[in-house]
Design a protein around this motif. Structure first.
Motif, PDB file in Angstrom:
ATOM      1  N   VAL A 135       0.887  -1.239   0.111  1.00 31.35           N
ATOM      2  CA  VAL A 135       0.021   0.006   0.021  1.00 31.35           C
ATOM      3  C   VAL A 135       0.909   1.392   0.021  1.00 31.35           C
ATOM      4  O   VAL A 135       0.402   2.347   0.154  1.00 31.35           O
ATOM      5  CB  VAL A 135      -1.001   0.032   1.130  1.00 31.35           C
ATOM      6  CG1 VAL A 135      -1.889  -0.946   1.060  1.00 31.35           C
ATOM      7  CG2 VAL A 135      -0.341   0.055   2.401  1.00 31.35           C
ATOM      8  N   GLN A 136       2.033   1.127  -0.109  1.00 31.37           N
ATOM      9  CA  GLN A 136       3.106   2.168  -0.408  1.00 31.37           C
ATOM     10  C   GLN A 136       3.077   2.882   0.947  1.00 31.37           C
ATOM     11  O   GLN A 136       2.982   4.194   0.724  1.00 31.37           O
ATOM     12  CB  GLN A 136       2.822   3.166  -1.614  1.00 31.37           C
ATOM     13  CG  GLN A 136       3.059   2.324  -2.834  1.00 31.37           C
ATOM     14  CD  GLN A 136       1.998   3.118  -4.057  1.00 31.37           C
ATOM     15  OE1 GLN A 136       1.423   4.020  -3.717  1.00 31.37           O
ATOM     16  NE2 GLN A 136       2.151   2.467  -5.188  1.00 31.37           N
ATOM     17  N   LEU A 137       3.289   2.365   2.030  1.00 29.17           N
ATOM     18  CA  LEU A 137       3.735   3.093   3.126  1.00 29.17           C
ATOM     19  C   LEU A 137       5.043   2.581   3.728  1.00 29.17           C
ATOM     20  O   LEU A 137       5.393   1.330   3.507  1.00 29.17           O
ATOM     21  CB  LEU A 137       2.673   2.679   4.329  1.00 29.17           C
ATOM     22  CG  LEU A 137       1.289   3.332   4.167  1.00 29.17           C
ATOM     23  CD1 LEU A 137       0.389   2.608   5.267  1.00 29.17           C
ATOM     24  CD2 LEU A 137       1.255   4.849   4.587  1.00 29.17           C
ATOM     25  N   SER A 138       5.780   3.474   4.008  1.00 30.66           N
ATOM     26  CA  SER A 138       7.079   3.246   4.756  1.00 30.66           C
ATOM     27  C   SER A 138       7.035   2.200   5.941  1.00 30.66           C
ATOM     28  O   SER A 138       6.010   2.458   6.812  1.00 30.66           O
ATOM     29  CB  SER A 138       7.939   4.586   4.907  1.00 30.66           C
ATOM     30  OG  SER A 138       8.401   4.364   6.448  1.00 30.66           O
ATOM     31  N   GLN A 139       7.953   1.579   6.263  1.00 22.20           N
ATOM     32  CA  GLN A 139       8.028   0.834   7.376  1.00 22.20           C
ATOM     33  C   GLN A 139       8.183   1.660   8.618  1.00 22.20           C
ATOM     34  O   GLN A 139       7.745   1.222   9.675  1.00 22.20           O
ATOM     35  CB  GLN A 139       9.259  -0.105   7.404  1.00 22.20           C
ATOM     36  CG  GLN A 139       9.457  -1.326   6.051  1.00 22.20           C
ATOM     37  CD  GLN A 139       8.366  -1.986   6.271  1.00 22.20           C
ATOM     38  OE1 GLN A 139       8.036  -2.821   7.272  1.00 22.20           O
ATOM     39  NE2 GLN A 139       7.907  -2.487   5.102  1.00 22.20           N
ATOM     40  N   GLU A 140       8.667   2.698   8.664  1.00 23.06           N
ATOM     41  CA  GLU A 140       8.740   3.604   9.639  1.00 23.06           C
ATOM     42  C   GLU A 140       7.218   4.164  10.376  1.00 23.06           C
ATOM     43  O   GLU A 140       7.317   4.362  11.570  1.00 23.06           O
ATOM     44  CB  GLU A 140       9.277   4.943   9.142  1.00 23.06           C
ATOM     45  CG  GLU A 140      10.566   5.234   8.716  1.00 23.06           C
ATOM     46  CD  GLU A 140      11.375   5.055  10.163  1.00 23.06           C
ATOM     47  OE1 GLU A 140      12.070   4.013  10.357  1.00 23.06           O
ATOM     48  OE2 GLU A 140      11.372   5.760  11.064  1.00 23.06           O
ATOM     49  N   VAL A 141       6.409   3.732   9.530  1.00 25.00           N
ATOM     50  CA  VAL A 141       4.658   4.154  10.007  1.00 25.00           C
ATOM     51  C   VAL A 141       4.566   3.418  11.537  1.00 25.00           C
ATOM     52  O   VAL A 141       3.730   3.577  12.297  1.00 25.00           O
ATOM     53  CB  VAL A 141       3.974   3.711   8.990  1.00 25.00           C
ATOM     54  CG1 VAL A 141       2.509   3.208   9.497  1.00 25.00           C
ATOM     55  CG2 VAL A 141       3.602   4.540   7.642  1.00 25.00           C
ATOM     56  N   LEU A 142       5.271   2.211  11.363  1.00 21.50           N
ATOM     57  CA  LEU A 142       4.861   1.304  12.651  1.00 21.50           C
ATOM     58  C   LEU A 142       5.490   2.020  13.956  1.00 21.50           C
ATOM     59  O   LEU A 142       4.848   1.887  15.119  1.00 21.50           O
ATOM     60  CB  LEU A 142       5.484   0.021  12.607  1.00 21.50           C
ATOM     61  CG  LEU A 142       4.877  -0.895  11.578  1.00 21.50           C
ATOM     62  CD1 LEU A 142       5.606  -2.304  11.627  1.00 21.50           C
ATOM     63  CD2 LEU A 142       3.272  -1.202  11.795  1.00 21.50           C
ATOM     64  N   LYS A 143       6.445   2.914  13.759  1.00 19.95           N
ATOM     65  CA  LYS A 143       6.967   3.454  14.942  1.00 19.95           C
ATOM     66  C   LYS A 143       6.331   4.969  15.116  1.00 19.95           C
ATOM     67  O   LYS A 143       6.629   5.644  16.226  1.00 19.95           O
ATOM     68  CB  LYS A 143       8.258   3.788  14.699  1.00 19.95           C
ATOM     69  CG  LYS A 143       9.408   2.497  14.796  1.00 19.95           C
ATOM     70  CD  LYS A 143      10.717   2.760  15.302  1.00 19.95           C
ATOM     71  CE  LYS A 143      11.627   1.545  14.675  1.00 19.95           C
ATOM     72  NZ  LYS A 143      11.796   1.650  13.108  1.00 19.95           N
ATOM     73  N   ARG A 144       5.436   5.277  14.273  1.00 20.25           N
ATOM     74  CA  ARG A 144       4.935   6.541  14.531  1.00 20.25           C
ATOM     75  C   ARG A 144       3.570   6.388  15.018  1.00 20.25           C
ATOM     76  O   ARG A 144       2.770   5.727  15.268  1.00 20.25           O
ATOM     77  CB  ARG A 144       4.506   7.196  13.143  1.00 20.25           C
ATOM     78  CG  ARG A 144       5.701   7.372  12.133  1.00 20.25           C
ATOM     79  CD  ARG A 144       6.088   8.676  11.850  1.00 20.25           C
ATOM     80  NE  ARG A 144       7.339   8.831  11.303  1.00 20.25           N
ATOM     81  CZ  ARG A 144       8.578   8.943  11.768  1.00 20.25           C
ATOM     82  NH1 ARG A 144       8.591   8.815  13.152  1.00 20.25           N
ATOM     83  NH2 ARG A 144       9.642   8.944  11.081  1.00 20.25           N
ATOM     84  N   TYR A 145       3.069   7.968  15.499  1.00 16.83           N
ATOM     85  CA  TYR A 145       1.770   8.149  16.086  1.00 16.83           C
ATOM     86  C   TYR A 145       0.636   8.473  15.188  1.00 16.83           C
ATOM     87  O   TYR A 145       1.292   8.957  14.093  1.00 16.83           O
ATOM     88  CB  TYR A 145       1.547   9.073  17.157  1.00 16.83           C
ATOM     89  CG  TYR A 145       2.367   8.854  18.405  1.00 16.83           C
ATOM     90  CD1 TYR A 145       3.856   8.976  18.683  1.00 16.83           C
ATOM     91  CD2 TYR A 145       1.854   7.886  19.486  1.00 16.83           C
ATOM     92  CE1 TYR A 145       4.545   8.615  19.786  1.00 16.83           C
ATOM     93  CE2 TYR A 145       2.476   7.563  20.680  1.00 16.83           C
ATOM     94  CZ  TYR A 145       3.814   7.946  20.805  1.00 16.83           C
ATOM     95  OH  TYR A 145       4.329   7.754  22.222  1.00 16.83           O
ATOM     96  N   PRO A 146      -0.464   8.064  15.124  1.00 14.35           N
ATOM     97  CA  PRO A 146      -1.477   8.479  14.160  1.00 14.35           C
ATOM     98  C   PRO A 146      -1.436  10.023  13.789  1.00 14.35           C
ATOM     99  O   PRO A 146      -1.526  10.296  12.538  1.00 14.35           O
ATOM    100  CB  PRO A 146      -2.821   8.183  14.696  1.00 14.35           C
ATOM    101  CG  PRO A 146      -2.546   7.379  15.742  1.00 14.35           C
ATOM    102  CD  PRO A 146      -1.178   7.449  16.273  1.00 14.35           C
TER     103      PRO A 146
END
Lengths: 316, 328, 282
Positions: A135-146
């Motif tokens: 879905v073209q999201l970076s792996q970093e997303v998991l560490k981020r807040y919404p």
């Protein structure tokens, strides 16, 4: 058949009485089928979609049976439904952009959710990472807040989470309504990808936007004022609809390139009946140019051709 | 984050400046000469009055031009010189207050912390357990509507006077001198119980109500609905709701400090507990303006410092402020 | 919002509103009618000292032989007056500032916000102590003024938030386009749409004013003349009501305040349910 719904009746309990939101819905969705659920605002499509997975007051279950992959879904029992939710039946809500806990990192949220199902986050992580790429999201997303993500990114995250356990049935509730056209396209493509790759078996795509359904749906189920009007393959709905409401709906769609001066927009005069104390029989009666005495009796939802169902006395 | 904290600090400094200026300004704004007012209230003989008047003029520095008075006031303040108490002459105000501060802390810190923690827990429970909601909530409303001094008097009368379980005045018995021993500590705690209880109960009511409402709000939020639709157990949803509901309770604590101070003053007066509140009463009765001023400045400083601490705690706890998103 | 009559119907139906309003009405009647039955002046020394309630003195007498009943009902009056005046001033100030900040936004909002925060943080009592201590003669009007001028930030915040949400609505844009002045828009367009909110804000300000006044009076910084419920408790403590076990002097004043403020809070919660159909229990 992946999903089979028989005579489902869902009302809303209000101070003034019951609102007849879904009246006797009987239909099925096949394996791998993307069924569009269309209709104007207030026709009951969202109620129908939600009742299959999360039937909460003021929604009230009156009668009907739902079968998913041959097993009956106890939709009236909030506790017993937990066994099916997320694993076999899942939902991408209309409020997807706000559906994530603002004070929890996305990875942690997913881990918490999986833990309640007895699934170890680390085991699912490789698959999760593959899907993030998809879905073209970076792996970093998991560490981020919404709140660190844009609305579109949050929606994609929710789409990902909802389909993580490969449910048999996915309910997508107006997921394109608040988006611009290019994002709409991306989201629609994702839905189709999910089905093509086997992440999701069947999908019910709820929307009032017929043009989107033309692009991605296999079949379309049209609802009007709580009653099912017509269900048919997408080409049939657009080329040769048989229910008067569907016909007027298709006719009122603006055509690209048409100008107001040459071809005026056709609407459907009148408005839907109140559902608090609805009139008996076919609810489209008052606005239908083809109405006659028989319409006082509710028409059955009948298969007039293979795969084509209509609820209209004129067509049976 | 630095921006958020810096902004808050600026407001606090501004507030402090504002408060000190008011404090300095008020006696000079009152109709008539403040010194004349004070002296006339004392009803002294003419020659004695003259001595007192010249002392006051010098103490208030009324013989200096206005701007110099203001400047000197600030200089003295920053040096920790708050003047000399009239009531307890010749003790400097700052040492009188310093003796009262430990009693304030002894009373306030446990009362605030315990009522906040327990109030939040009980409020959260009331939000999901029906019978608890129906019993605790009305009680909490009654408690929070109770004026501090009345609960103090009620407790003093019922548990103190009628039941004879606790003493109703003072921080320790008259026949004991403060010293480090088990006897003294037990006596201290015995006298401490009723004032603590009256502060604790009223505040507890407020927190319980607030938390209950916040939890209900969080349980109806979109993220809760989504998790429920995905079959998450109530345990998880409640955990998230609690963590999110606590955040406004932290800011709420900062906002309530003014009311808590008022409550503490009233309670100390009711129990003749030798904290700053009691000093204020004595200062008013004895027309000790320097002591009054000193108490005022002390309270202001304390409240602002507490606000700052709470802000720092909030930053550590809410990821949104840490990452520079929402400020207030 | 539904029609007027439907709203009143729901308001009355709501238990909380009904109970709260009844309790409040009870005390209001007592405050109005009670003093007519008082046979003695509240501060006059008329009876045997420290006497418990009897047929002659319904709430007993103080250490000096004053009629507690007379003090009580006159004190009730004073309490209601301060509540109305102080609460009214606080609401008015809060509404004006809140409307202005919410409607204008931008720099105006920033400045007003900062000002509101400063007054909010300042411990009210400390400021009032300093002011009141220097004023030799204090009346009920002055006390109400103090209270109103320090309690408004709570109202301002609430009104500001409401104004923000209403400001974006179409009818405001319409009014603005038709050239109405800002003040007219604020008071004739926005304010009427939050009448329910204004009413609830006033109720909270009223209750708050009653509490603050009681505390001020208790410390001895209330009006120099007359009598009030807080002053009764102050006198009671100063004149040994506790050791002498004079519960008739200590209990009634505080009980009245608790009941009145409690009724107001409960009414507020009930009204919230009435005006916010979502909260209504089906």
């Amino acid at each position: 058949m992946a999903l089979r719904v028989e005579n489902l009746r869902i009302y809303y309990r209000t101070l003034r009485g019951y609102v007849h939101a879904v009246e006797g819905a009987t239909f099925s969705v096949g394996d791998g089928e993307i069924m569009g659920l269309a209709g104007e605002s207030g026709c009951g499509k969202t109620t129908l979609g939600h009742s299959l997975i999360y039937l909460k007051p003021p929604m009230a279950y009156i009668e009907g049976r739902v079968f998913l992959d041959g097993r009956e879904l106890p939709i009236w029992d909030m506790d017993r439904m937990n066994e099916f939710r997320f694993r076999h039946i899942s939902i991408i809500p209309q409020y997807a952009m706000n559906a994530l806990n603002p004070t929890r990192r996305i990875g942690s949220l997913i881990a918490d959710l999986l833990a309640t199902r007895g699934i170890d986050f680390r085991q699912i992580l490789p698959e999760l990472q593959r899907r993030l790429d998809l879905v073209q999201l970076s792996q970093e997303v998991l560490k981020r807040y919404p709140f660190e993500l844009s609305g579109g990114m949050r929606q994609r995250v929710v789409m990902l989470i909802s389909t993580l356990l490969n449910p048999s049935l996915l309910i997508a509730d107006e997921i394109t309504s608040a988006l611009d056209v290019s994002t709409q396209r991306a989201v629609c493509e994702m839905i189709v990808e999910f089905r093509n790759r086997g992440f999701v078996r069947s999908t019910i795509f709820i929307t009032h936007d017929m043009s989107i359904l033309y692009q991605i749906a296999d079949t379309i189920l049209v609802m009007y004022a709580g009653q099912l009007a017509e269900k048919a393959p997408v080409e049939t709905i657009f080329r040769s609809p048989r229910h008067p409401y569907t016909r007027m709906l298709i006719a009122s769609l603006p055509r690209v390139g048409a100008r107001q001066r040459v071809e005026r927009l056709k609407g459907i005069p009148g408005s839907p009946p109140p559902l608090l104390d609805p009139p008996p029989g076919c609810r489209f009666r008052d606005r239908c140019p083809l109405a006659f005495e028989r319409c006082q009796e509710p028409p059955p939802f009948v298969e007039v051709e293979p795969g084509h169902f209509v609820a209209c006395w004129r067509e049976i | 984050m630095i921006w958020y904290l810096g902004r808050k600090l600026f407001i606090y400094l501004l507030t402090f400046f504002f408060a000190v200026t008011i404090d300095w300004l008020i006696p000079r704004l009152m109709p008539g000469n403040p010194v004349d007012i004070m002296v006339s209230r004392m009803a002294l003989r003419a020659d004695a009055a003259e001595v007192v008047r010249s002392y006051y003029i010098q103490a208030f520095q009324l013989d200096l031009p206005l701007w110099r008075q203001y400047l000197n006031f600030w200089i003295a303040l920053l040096r920790g010189d708050l003047g000399v108490s009239i009531w307890l002459f010749p003790q400097p105000v700052i040492s009188v207050i310093a003796r009262a501060v430990p009693y304030d802390l002894l009373l306030l810190l446990p009362a605030i912390l315990l009522s906040w923690v327990l109030g939040n827990q009980v409020g959260a429970m009331a939000a999901r357990v029906r019978w608890l909601d129906n019993t605790v909530l009305p009680l909490a409303y009654i408690l929070t509507a109770t004026p501090y001094m009345w609960l103090a008097l009620l407790l003093a009368w019922s548990l103190g006077q009628v039941a004879g379980l606790f003493p109703i005045s003072g921080a320790y018995s008259y026949n004991i001198r403060p010293h480090l021993s088990w006897v003294f500590i037990r006596d201290l705690l015995w006298h401490w119980t009723l004032p603590f209880l009256s502060l604790f109960l009223v505040m507890f009511g407020g927190w319980a109500i607030g938390m209950r409402n916040m939890i209900i709000y969080e349980l109806e939020a979109d993220y809760s609905r989504y998790l429920s639709a995905l079959g998450a157990p109530q345990r998880l949803i409640r955990r998230y709701a609690f963590r999110n509901a606590v955040l406004p309770q932290i800011t709420g604590l900062a906002l309530q400090l003014g009311a808590i101070v008022a409550g503490a003053v009233a309670t100390e007066i009711a129990f003749a507990y030798p904290g700053t509140g009691y000093l204020i009463l004595q200062a008013v009765l004895n027309q000790d303006y320097f002591l009054l001023q000193g108490c005022f400045l002390f309270i202001i400083t304390g409240v602002l410092a507490a606000n700052l601490i709470i802000d720092i705690v909030y930053i550590l706890v809410d990821p949104r402020t840490r990452l520079g998103m929402v400020g207030e | 919002m539904g029609s007027r009559s439907e709203l009143l119907y729901f308001a009355w139906l709501n238990t909380k509103v009904r109970v709260g309003a009844l309790i409040l009405a009870l005390f209001v009647i007592l405050a109005i009618v009670g003093p007519l039955f008082a046979r003695h002046d509240p501060n006059a020394y008329v009876g045997p000292p420290a006497h418990p309630p009897s047929s002659e003195y319904w709430l007993g007498t103080t250490t000096f032989g004053q009629d507690v009943y007379s003090q009580f009902v006159h004190g009730l009056r004073a309490t209601f007056i301060v509540g109305l005046l102080g609460g009214g001033i606080g609401t008015l100030l809060g509404v004006c500032i809140g409307l202005l900040a919410g409607y204008r936004g931008g720099m105006v909002d920033e400045i007003l916000n900062m000002f509101t925060n400063i007054v909010l943080i300042l411990p009210t009592l400390a400021v009032l102590i300093i002011i009141a201590a220097y004023l030799t003669v204090r009346g009920i009007l002055v006390e109400s003024l103090f209270i109103g001028c320090t309690a408004w930030p709570w109202a301002a915040r609430a009104i500001r938030a409401q104004t923000f949400s209403l400001r974006a609505r179409e009818f405001v844009d319409l009014a603005r386009m038709s050239g109405r002045s800002s003040w007219k828009i604020m008071f004739y367009e926005i304010a009427p749409n939050m009448l329910s909110y204004l009413f609830m804000t006033f109720i909270l300000q009223f209750g708050g004013a009653v509490l603050i006044a009681a505390t001020l009076d208790f410390i001895g910084l209330g009006p120099t003349q007359g009598i009030s419920l807080g002053l009764m408790m102050n006198n009671a403590v100063l004149w040994a009501a506790l050791p002498l076990g004079m519960w008739w002097w200590l209990i009634p004043p505080g009980a009245a305040i608790t009941a009145i403020v409690g009724a107001l809070y409960v009414m507020n919660v009930g009204l919230d349910e009435v005006f916010n159909p979502k909260l209504r229990e089906l």
